[in-house]
Design a protein around this motif. Structure first.
Motif, PDB file in Angstrom:
ATOM      1  N   ASP A 106       0.873  -1.323   0.214  1.00 46.63           N
ATOM      2  CA  ASP A 106      -0.229  -0.116  -0.178  1.00 46.63           C
ATOM      3  C   ASP A 106       0.581   1.466   0.083  1.00 46.63           C
ATOM      4  OD1 ASP A 106      -0.905   0.395   3.015  1.00 46.63           O
ATOM      5  OD2 ASP A 106       0.850  -0.027   2.357  1.00 46.63           O
ATOM      6  N   TYR A 151      -1.952  -9.804   0.202  1.00 48.48           N
ATOM      7  CA  TYR A 151      -0.830 -10.766   1.554  1.00 48.48           C
ATOM      8  C   TYR A 151      -0.245 -10.800   1.288  1.00 48.48           C
ATOM      9  CZ  TYR A 151      -5.930 -11.590   1.861  1.00 48.48           C
ATOM     10  OH  TYR A 151      -7.497 -12.200   1.681  1.00 48.48           O
ATOM     11  N   VAL A 168      -2.262 -10.338   6.442  1.00 47.26           N
ATOM     12  CA  VAL A 168      -3.329  -9.332   6.128  1.00 47.26           C
ATOM     13  C   VAL A 168      -2.711  -8.108   5.502  1.00 47.26           C
ATOM     14  CG1 VAL A 168      -5.194  -8.387   5.236  1.00 47.26           C
ATOM     15  CG2 VAL A 168      -4.885 -10.659   6.688  1.00 47.26           C
ATOM     16  N   GLU A 170      -3.306  -5.133   5.065  1.00 44.44           N
ATOM     17  CA  GLU A 170      -3.819  -4.085   5.705  1.00 44.44           C
ATOM     18  C   GLU A 170      -3.774  -3.795   7.093  1.00 44.44           C
ATOM     19  OE1 GLU A 170      -8.577  -2.832   5.172  1.00 44.44           O
ATOM     20  OE2 GLU A 170      -8.125  -4.956   5.126  1.00 44.44           O
ATOM     21  N   LEU A 175      -3.116 -14.297   9.582  1.00 47.50           N
ATOM     22  CA  LEU A 175      -3.855 -14.937   9.100  1.00 47.50           C
ATOM     23  C   LEU A 175      -4.186 -16.312   9.194  1.00 47.50           C
ATOM     24  CD1 LEU A 175      -6.244 -14.122   7.756  1.00 47.50           C
ATOM     25  CD2 LEU A 175      -5.206 -14.528   5.187  1.00 47.50           C
ATOM     26  N   ASN A 193      -2.885 -14.930  -9.537  1.00 39.48           N
ATOM     27  CA  ASN A 193      -4.084 -15.037  -8.780  1.00 39.48           C
ATOM     28  C   ASN A 193      -3.470 -14.542  -7.096  1.00 39.48           C
ATOM     29  OD1 ASN A 193      -4.103 -16.987  -8.025  1.00 39.48           O
ATOM     30  ND2 ASN A 193      -4.996 -18.679  -9.495  1.00 39.48           N
ATOM     31  N   CYS A 195      -4.288 -16.866  -5.101  1.00 36.87           N
ATOM     32  CA  CYS A 195      -4.431 -17.992  -4.427  1.00 36.87           C
ATOM     33  C   CYS A 195      -4.139 -18.971  -3.637  1.00 36.87           C
ATOM     34  CB  CYS A 195      -5.763 -18.236  -5.153  1.00 36.87           C
ATOM     35  SG  CYS A 195      -7.160 -17.378  -5.589  1.00 36.87           S
ATOM     36  N   SER A 212      -2.154 -23.675  -0.847  1.00 37.92           N
ATOM     37  CA  SER A 212      -3.485 -22.909  -0.854  1.00 37.92           C
ATOM     38  C   SER A 212      -3.521 -21.334  -0.230  1.00 37.92           C
ATOM     39  CB  SER A 212      -5.398 -23.598  -0.736  1.00 37.92           C
ATOM     40  OG  SER A 212      -6.304 -22.542  -0.757  1.00 37.92           O
ATOM     41  N   LEU A 213      -4.005 -20.982   0.115  1.00 37.26           N
ATOM     42  CA  LEU A 213      -4.014 -19.008   0.524  1.00 37.26           C
ATOM     43  C   LEU A 213      -4.283 -19.537   2.337  1.00 37.26           C
ATOM     44  CD1 LEU A 213      -3.828 -16.455   1.103  1.00 37.26           C
ATOM     45  CD2 LEU A 213      -6.306 -16.741  -0.167  1.00 37.26           C
ATOM     46  N   ASP A 214      -5.610 -20.684   2.041  1.00 37.09           N
ATOM     47  CA  ASP A 214      -6.087 -20.623   3.766  1.00 37.09           C
ATOM     48  C   ASP A 214      -4.739 -21.632   4.335  1.00 37.09           C
ATOM     49  OD1 ASP A 214      -8.587 -23.423   2.588  1.00 37.09           O
ATOM     50  OD2 ASP A 214      -6.395 -22.449   2.389  1.00 37.09           O
ATOM     51  N   ARG A 216      -3.914 -25.050   3.041  1.00 34.35           N
ATOM     52  CA  ARG A 216      -3.384 -26.316   3.079  1.00 34.35           C
ATOM     53  C   ARG A 216      -2.897 -26.269   2.224  1.00 34.35           C
ATOM     54  NH1 ARG A 216      -7.956 -27.880   0.146  1.00 34.35           N
ATOM     55  NH2 ARG A 216      -8.426 -25.228  -0.624  1.00 34.35           N
ATOM     56  N   LEU A 218      -1.424 -28.709  -1.206  1.00 31.33           N
ATOM     57  CA  LEU A 218      -2.542 -28.255  -2.587  1.00 31.33           C
ATOM     58  C   LEU A 218      -1.259 -29.815  -2.926  1.00 31.33           C
ATOM     59  CD1 LEU A 218      -3.704 -25.247  -3.788  1.00 31.33           C
ATOM     60  CD2 LEU A 218      -5.299 -26.911  -2.730  1.00 31.33           C
ATOM     61  N   HIS A 256      -1.952 -25.943 -13.336  1.00 33.47           N
ATOM     62  CA  HIS A 256      -2.291 -26.091 -11.832  1.00 33.47           C
ATOM     63  C   HIS A 256      -3.573 -26.632 -11.469  1.00 33.47           C
ATOM     64  CE1 HIS A 256      -5.314 -23.952 -15.435  1.00 33.47           C
ATOM     65  NE2 HIS A 256      -5.634 -23.360 -13.424  1.00 33.47           N
ATOM     66  N   ILE A 257      -4.136 -27.302 -12.663  1.00 32.30           N
ATOM     67  CA  ILE A 257      -5.116 -28.051 -12.328  1.00 32.30           C
ATOM     68  C   ILE A 257      -5.053 -29.760 -11.324  1.00 32.30           C
ATOM     69  CG2 ILE A 257      -7.573 -29.374 -13.458  1.00 32.30           C
ATOM     70  CD1 ILE A 257      -7.095 -27.354 -15.704  1.00 32.30           C
TER      71      ILE A 257
ATOM     72  N   ALA B 217      -3.240   5.111   2.235  1.00 35.55           N
ATOM     73  CA  ALA B 217      -3.436   5.153   0.878  1.00 35.55           C
ATOM     74  C   ALA B 217      -4.446   5.424  -0.336  1.00 35.55           C
ATOM     75  CB  ALA B 217      -2.335   3.781   0.129  1.00 35.55           C
ATOM     76  N   GLU B 234     -11.011 -13.575   7.184  1.00 33.07           N
ATOM     77  CA  GLU B 234     -10.995 -14.357   6.995  1.00 33.07           C
ATOM     78  C   GLU B 234     -12.177 -14.375   5.874  1.00 33.07           C
ATOM     79  OE1 GLU B 234     -10.006 -17.949   8.567  1.00 33.07           O
ATOM     80  OE2 GLU B 234      -8.331 -16.709   9.893  1.00 33.07           O
ATOM     81  N   MET B 237     -10.726 -14.047   2.385  1.00 31.60           N
ATOM     82  CA  MET B 237     -10.014 -14.926   2.466  1.00 31.60           C
ATOM     83  C   MET B 237     -10.474 -15.799   1.888  1.00 31.60           C
ATOM     84  SD  MET B 237      -6.852 -17.397   4.235  1.00 31.60           S
ATOM     85  CE  MET B 237      -8.697 -18.606   4.624  1.00 31.60           C
ATOM     86  N   LEU B 241     -10.631 -17.381  -2.540  1.00 30.87           N
ATOM     87  CA  LEU B 241     -11.055 -18.698  -2.920  1.00 30.87           C
ATOM     88  C   LEU B 241     -11.451 -19.452  -3.382  1.00 30.87           C
ATOM     89  CD1 LEU B 241      -8.623 -20.330   0.661  1.00 30.87           C
ATOM     90  CD2 LEU B 241      -7.980 -19.964  -1.807  1.00 30.87           C
ATOM     91  N   ASP B 244     -11.887 -17.547  -6.740  1.00 28.04           N
ATOM     92  CA  ASP B 244     -10.817 -18.149  -7.932  1.00 28.04           C
ATOM     93  C   ASP B 244     -11.500 -19.693  -8.442  1.00 28.04           C
ATOM     94  OD1 ASP B 244      -8.253 -20.767  -8.110  1.00 28.04           O
ATOM     95  OD2 ASP B 244      -7.863 -18.879  -9.520  1.00 28.04           O
ATOM     96  N   ARG B 248     -12.487 -21.077 -12.077  1.00 26.88           N
ATOM     97  CA  ARG B 248     -11.692 -22.018 -12.436  1.00 26.88           C
ATOM     98  C   ARG B 248     -13.039 -22.722 -13.491  1.00 26.88           C
ATOM     99  NH1 ARG B 248      -7.961 -24.962  -9.685  1.00 26.88           N
ATOM    100  NH2 ARG B 248      -6.749 -23.702  -8.514  1.00 26.88           N
TER     101      ARG B 248
END
Lengths: 455, 557
Positions: A106, A151, A168, A170, A175, A193, A195, A212-214, A216, A218, A256-257, B217, B234, B237, B241, B244, B248
C-alpha cells in the motif's frame, strides 16, 4: 518493419539503482548519496534529494508518490516525497542494523530486516505504530507479497523447523501460520492470482510444495532424489503453469489443475529440432585502415573498436558450447538459473548456467523449443516486454539484443565512450528500455509504428 | 574216340608248345582225386611224347630229368622215375602244408579284420559321443561367456551408478560445507555483535523521524484489531479462494461444453459418413459387431441429443463409447478401402503410371514451348536494350561533332560580334569625344567668328587687316591640310583620323564661308558681338555667352 530506436545520452548512476515509477512517469536514479528524479520522456531533472550516506537500495512506493532510500551501512532509511519535496522521513535502526528494506504494497509501510535477520520491523508512515515479526528466515526469497497487495507470506524458522506465516497487509493481522514439509525452505512465491503459494526447498532436496491461501497443502512435487534440486521457480502470469528450473539442466512445467508435470524441457548440447530456429551472433570486425588513425577518428573513439554483429540462422544439428563446472565447489554453475514467462504466458525464456551464452525460448502452446539465441559472451540479463512477446537481453558488451517471434536483432548502443550494458529493465508501457552499465545508464525509446513488429 | 584223337593231336605238337597235351586236362583245373583222368594221359602211341613232356615238366619243377632226349629207349629208369615220383610227392606234401599254413593265416587275417572292424565301430561310436560332449561343452562355454558379459555390464552400470552417487554425495558435501561455513561465519558475526552490544552500554534504539504523518493510501482510517476484523479477514480470504474456484469451474464448464459439442459434431459427421457407406458396411457389420449395433447407433444418437442438456456421467460415457465405436468402424472401413486401393493400384499401376506420364508430358510440352518463347522474347528485348545505347552513343558522338562545329562557328561569330561591339563602342566613344571636341570647336569657332566680326568692324580701319587674316588663313590652311590628309584613310582607322573627319564634317558643314575656328580669345572684345548674336544661329555654349556677357560687360563699362 523496423522499429525506430532512439537512445538518450548517458547519465551517471551508482549501484545499478535505477527504477521507473510504477505509473511510468518518473525515473529515479542514485548517484552515490544523491537521489535524482527525472521525467521519463524528457529526462529533465525534476527533483534532487540528498541522503546521508551512500544509497544501498532504492525503491518506489506503489502509488509513485514516495521513494525509499536505504543505507545499510549506517542502518538508515530515508523516505522522500515527490509531491512535497520538503517532506522528509528518516528511519534509524540504530545498533540493531539493517540488512534489507522494502515497501509494503500500500506504499505506507516499510519493512526492515535487521542484521542477522533477528526480526522484521514494520514501520508505518501514517501513525506512530511499529510492528515486529520474529524469527524471519534468512533465505533466497523469504518474503513475498501477493500481486493484489492483500497478503504477505513470510518464511520463518523456529526450532529447526520451517513455517510460513500469511499476513493481511491491511493491518498486519496474522491470517495463517503453518509448518511446511521442507528440510530447509529456500523460497516462496505467490501465484499471480493470489490463491496458491509455491514453496520450495533448498538445492539439497528437490521439493516443491503448493499451499492454498488458507494454508492447506494442495500438492507436493519432487522430480528426483539426491542430486542437487531446484535452482529457480517462476509462475506464468496467467497462473496456469509453474516452471521449475533445476540443477539437472531441465525445466519442469506443472499445471494448475492437477499440479502434475505436463512438460519437461531439456537443455541439450546438440540441438536436432527442425522446428526451432537457432540464432547465432556473428561478429564482423570493422576494418581499421592505418591511414585513418587520425586524432579525429580516435576521439570518436570506441566506434573504431566496436564490432558490428548480426544474427545468422544456423542449420541443424547445432552444437552448443558447454562449460563444465568445478565439481568441488558449492553452488555449481550448472542448471537452469533464470526463467521468465512472457506477459501473455505464450513463451518461456530460460538460461542454463553451463551454457551461459545461450538463451532458450520455449513455446508454451506447443510445449516445444521455438528459438535458441547463441551470443558471443555470457548472457547477463534478459527481460520480457511487459506488453508484448518481445525479449530484450544483454551480455555485458555495448549491444542490445531483441527477440520477437518475427525475428531477432542486434542493436549497437550509440554512446561515446561505450556503455557496457550490464543489466536492463523495461518501462511498464513497453515503449522504452533502461540500459544500465557499471556506472552509467542510458534510455532507449522505441517508436511503435507497427505493434510488435521487428525484423 | 574223340578224346584220343585230341590227345594225339596235342601230343604231336607237344614238342613245340609247353601246354600239356591234355589241354582240357590242365592240372589246375583237374581235381587231385580224379586219378582216372590222369591215367588216360599216356597211351601206347604217345609214350615218347609223354616222356618228353614229363621230362620237361620235371625239369621245370627243378628236379633232375628222368631221361635224356636223344635216348629213344623206352626203358625207363625206374629209380629216376621213383625218385621223381618221390620228389613230386614231397613237393605235393609241401604244397599242401603251405596251403594249410596259408589257410590258417587267412583265417587269422580274417579274424583280425573282424576284430579291427569291431574296434573301428566302437571307436566311431566313442568319437560321436565325444563330439557331442564337446558341442555341449562349447555351448556351456558360450552361455557362460554371455553371462560373464552381462555381469560385466551390470558391474559397469553399478560402477557408473556408484560414481554418480559419489558425485552427488560430493556435491552435497560441498554444499553442506559451504552452508556450514556460511552459518559459522554468521554465528561469529553474531557473537561479535553480542559482545559489542554487551560492552557498548549505549544502545541506539531504532526510531523514526517523520515530518508529518501522511494519510493512508486508500484514505480510510485504520481500524482496531478485533474479532470482527479477524473474521472479516477470514471471510475475505475465503471469498478470494472461492471466487478463484468459481472462475476455474466456469472455465472448465465452458471447456467441457465446447469439447462435448465437438464430440457430438464428430459423431454426427461420422454417422453421415457411415450412413453413406451403409450398404458396404452392412455385410461387415454382421461379422464385426452383430446386427444389434445398427439400431443401437441410432438410439445413441437420439440419446445424445436428448441428454445434451444433462451433464450426467451416464450421458458422457454413452457419448464417448458411441464415438469410439463409430471411430473403430470408420477406421476398419478406411483400412479396407486402403487395401482395395492398393490391390487395384498394383494391377493398374503400370497403365496408370504410363497414362499419368503421358498426361504430364502433354501438359509440360506446351508449357516448355511457352517458356522458350518467353526466353526468346526476353533475349530479344535484352539485345534491343543493349543495342540502342550503343547507337545512341554513336549518334551522340556524331551530334557532339556537329555541336562542336556549330560551337566553333558560334565561337568565331561571337568573337567577330565582340570585335564589332568593341569597334562600335570605340566608335561611339570616339563619336562622343568628337562631339565634345566639336562643341568645343564650335564654341571656339563662335568666338573666332565673334572676334572676326569684331575685327571686321574694327578693321574698318586700315591697320588691323594685315595681321588677322594671315593668322586665320594659316589656321584654315592647317585645317584644310588635315582634312586633305585624312581623306584617303578608311573610315575604320578611327584613332588617327577620326577627329579629322568629324572636324572635317563640321567644318564643311559650318565653315564653308570662313574657316577661322580656333583662335585665341582676345581680351578686349568689342560690342560687335552684341550686334551679331541674334543673326548667328549656330549653337554656342553658355560659357560662350558668359564670356560674351563678360565681354559685353567689360565693353559696356
Amino acid at each position: 518493419m523496423l522499429t525506430k530506436m532512439n537512445f538518450s545520452e548517458v547519465f551517471k548512476q551508482s549501484n545499478q539503482l535505477c527504477k521507473v515509477s510504477p505509473d511510468g512517469k518518473y525515473l529515479a536514479t542514485c548517484v552515490q548519496y544523491r537521489l535524482v528524479v527525472r521525467d521519463v520522456s524528457t529526462l529533465q531533472i525534476l527533483q534532487l534529494y540528498t541522503c546521508l550516506d551512500q544509497i544501498s537500495h532504492m525503491d518506489w512506493s506503489s502509488d509513485s508518490l514516495f521513494i525509499l532510500c536505504a543505507m545499510y551501512k549506517r542502518g538508515l532509511v530515508q523516505v522522500w516525497s515527490i509531491e512535497q519535496p520538503d517532506w522528509h522521513c528518516k528511519i534509524d535502526e540504530g545498533s540493531i542494523g539493517l540488512v534489507s528494506s522494502r515497501w509494503s504494497p500500500d506504499g505506507r509501510h516499510i519493512l526492515n530486516a535487521t542484521e542477522f535477520h533477528l526480526r522484521v520491523t514494520v514501520w508505518t508512515l501514517c501513525t506512530k505504530a511499529v510492528s515486529y515479526i520474529k524469527y524471519p528466515k534468512a533465505c533466497q526469497k523469504g518474503i513475498d507479497f501477493s500481486r493484489d497487495g492483500c497478503y504477505m507470506a513470510l518464511a520463518e524458522r523456529r526450532d529447526c523447523k520451517d513455517y510460513v506465516s500469511v499476513f493481511v497487509c491491511e493491518d498486519w493481522h496474522l491470517l495463517r501460520h503453518f509448518e511446511t514439509e521442507t528440510q530447509d525452505l529456500a523460497g516462496l512465491e505467490w501465484s499471480p492470482n493470489g490463491c496458491v503459494l509455491a514453496v520450495w526447498d533448498s538445492c539439497l532436496e528437490y521439493k516443491v510444495l503448493l499451499y492454498s491461501l488458507d494454508g492447506r497443502l494442495l500438492s507436493a512435487y519432487s522430480a528426483y532424489d539426491w542430486s542437487l534440486g531446484v535452482k529457480s521457480v517462476t509462475w506464468s502470469p496467467s497462473s496456469q503453469f509453474l516452471a521449475i528450473g533445476s540443477y539437472d539442466e531441465k525445466v519442469r512445467i506443472l499445471n494448475h489443475i492437477t499440479w502434475k508435470k505436463i512438460a519437461q524441457f531439456d537443455h541439450v548440447a546438440s540441438i536436432n529440432s527442425t522446428k526451432a530456429v537457432v540464432y547465432k551472433e556473428v561478429e564482423k570486425r570493422t576494418a581499421v585502415c592505418s591511414d585513418d588513425l587520425s586524432l579525429h577518428n580516435i576521439t570518436i573513439g570506441s566506434t573504431l573498436f566496436n564490432t558490428q554483429s548480426k544474427y545468422e540462422i544456423c542449420p541443424s544439428p547445432v552444437q552448443i558450447p558447454v562449460v563444465k563446472p568445478d565439481p568441488d565447489r558449492a553452488n555449481p554453475k550448472i542448471g537452469v538459473s533464470s526463467l521468465a514467462f512472457s506477459s501473455d504466458s505464450r513463451y518461456l525464456a530460460t538460461k542454463n548456467d553451463n551454457m551461459a551464452s545461450v538463451v532458450w525460448l520455449w513455446d508454451m502452446q506447443k510445449m516445444s523449443l521455438v528459438a535458441v539465441l547463441e551470443q558471443t559472451s555470457a548472457v547477463r540479463c534478459f527481460q520480457w516486454d511487459p506488453r508484448r512477446p518481445r525479449l530484450a537481453l544483454c551480455t555485458g558488451n555495448t549491444k542490445l539484443y531483441l527477440w520477437s517471434p518475427a525475428g531477432c536483432v542486434s542493436v549497437q548502443v550509440p554512446t561515446e565512450g561505450g556503455l557496457q550494458v550490464q543489466s536492463l529493465s523495461w518501462h511498464c508501457s513497453g515503449d522504452s528500455l533502461i540500459l544500465l552499465g557499471k556506472e552509467q545508464l542510458c534510455l532507449c525509446y522505441m517508436d511503435q509504428e507497427d505493434k510488435s513488429r521487428l525484423t | 574216340m574223340p578224346e584220343s584223337s585230341l590227345v594225339k593231336d596235342l601230343c604231336s605238337s607237344s614238342v613245340e608248345c609247353r601246354p600239356s597235351p591234355l589241354g582240357q586236362f590242365s592240372p589246375s583245373s583237374v581235381p587231385l582225386h580224379k586219378k582216372h583222368i590222369l591215367a588216360t594221359f599216356c597211351k601206347e602211341h604217345n609214350v615218347q611224347e609223354c616222356m618228353s613232356h614229363i621230362n620237361q615238366e620235371v625239369s621245370s619243377l627243378g628236379l633232375p630229368p628222368l631221361w635224356t632226349e636223344p635216348s629213344s629207349s623206352p626203358e625207363v629208369n625206374v629209380m629216376a622215375v621213383l625218385n621223381c615220383m618221390y620228389d613230386l610227392i614231397q613237393l605235393h606234401h609241401r604244397g599242401l602244408r603251405t596251403l594249410e599254413n596259408m589257410e590258417v593265416e587267412q583265417l587269422k587275417y580274417i579274424s583280425n579284420v573282424d576284430y579291427q572292424q569291431l574296434t573301428c565301430t566302437q571307436l566311431k561310436e566313442q568319437l560321436e559321443l565325444s563330439k557331442r560332449e564337446n558341442a555341449g561343452l562349447l555351448e556351456r562355454e558360450r552361455q557362460l561367456h554371455l553371462k560373464v558379459k552381462s555381469l560385466q555390464n551390470c558391474l559397469k552400470n553399478e560402477k557408473d551408478e556408484v560414481q554418480k552417487l559419489q558425485n552427488v554425495i560430493a556435491s552435497r558435501a560441498s554444499q553442506y560445507n559451504h552452508e556450514m561455513k556460511r552459518k559459522e561465519r554468521e554465528f561469529e558475526k553474531l557473537k561479535e555483535r553480542l559482545n559489542q552490544l554487551l560492552v557498548d552500554k549505549k544502545e541506539n534504539k531504532p526510531a523514526i523521524d517523520v515530518l508529518n504523518h501522511i494519510g493512508r493510501a486508500d484514505g480510510k482510517r485504520s481500524l482496531w484489531k478485533t474479532q470482527k476484523t479477524e473474521a472479516k479477514h477470514e471471510g475475505e480470504m475465503y471469498k478470494t479462494l472461492l471466487s478463484d474456484y468459481d472462475t476455474r469451474q466456469r472455465e472448465m464448464l465452458l471447456e467441457n461444453a465446447e469439447l462435448k459439442k465437438l464430440l457430438q459434431q464428430m459423431e454426427k459427421e461420422m454417422n453421415s459418413i457411415l450412413r453413406s457407406k451403409k450398404p458396404m458396411l452392412k455385410e461387415d457389420k454382421c461379422q464385426d459387431d452383430g446386427i444389434q449395433t445398427d439400431p443401437e447407433e441410432e438410439e445413441q444418437v437420439v440419446d445424445s441429443r436428448k441428454e445434451s442438456v444433462e451433464h450426467c456421467v451416464h450421458a458422457r460415457e454413452k457419448l464417448t463409447s458411441s464415438i469410439r465405436l463409430q471411430w473403430r468402424r470408420i477406421k476398419s472401413h478406411v483400412e479396407r478401402l486402403d487395401s482395395q486401393a492398393q490391390m487395384d493400384a498394383n494391377k493398374t499401376d503400370d497403365a496408370a503410371s504410363r497414362e499419368t506420364r503421358v498426361q504430364q508430358m502433354n501438359r509440360l510440352k506446351p508449357e516448355i514451348r511457352q517458356c522458350k518463347g518467353f526466353i526468346q522474347t526476353q533475349q530479344q528485348l535484352l539485345q534491343q536494350q543493349l543495342r540502342p545505347p550503343c547507337e545512341e552513343e554513336a549518334a551522340s558522338l556524331l551530334s557532339d561533332c556537329y555541336m562542336l562545329q556549330d560551337e566553333e562557328r558560334f565561337r568565331e561569330e561571337g568573337k567577330s560580334v565582340e570585335e564589332h561591339k568593341r569597334f562600335f563602342e570605340r566608335e561611339k566613344g570616339d563619336f562622343t569625344e568628337a562631339a565634345i571636341r566639336l562643341s568645343h570647336e564650335k564654341k571656339a569657332f563662335e568666338d573666332d567668328r565673334a572676334m572676326w566680326l569684331k575685327h571686321h568692324f574694327l578693321n574698318l580701319s586700315p591697320f588691323a587687316d594685315l595681321k588677322k587674316p594671315q593668322m586665320s588663313k594659316s589656321k584654315s590652311c592647317s585645317l584644310i591640310s588635315k582634312a586633305e590628309s585624312s581623306d584617303p584613310s578608311s573610315p575604320e582607322k578611327l584613332n588617327t583620323c577620326g577627329s579629322a573627319t568629324t572636324a572635317d564634317l563640321y567644318d564643311t558643314l559650318w565653315l564653308i564661308p570662313d574657316k577661322r575656328s580656333t583662335k585665341p580669345k582676345p581680351t578686349s572684345v568689342g560690342e560687335p558681338s552684341l550686334l551679331f548674336n541674334g543673326s548667328v544661329s549656330a549653337p554656342h555654349n553658355q560659357g560662350n555667352d558668359h564670356e560674351d556677357n563678360s565681354i559685353e560687360n567689360t565693353s559696356s563699362t
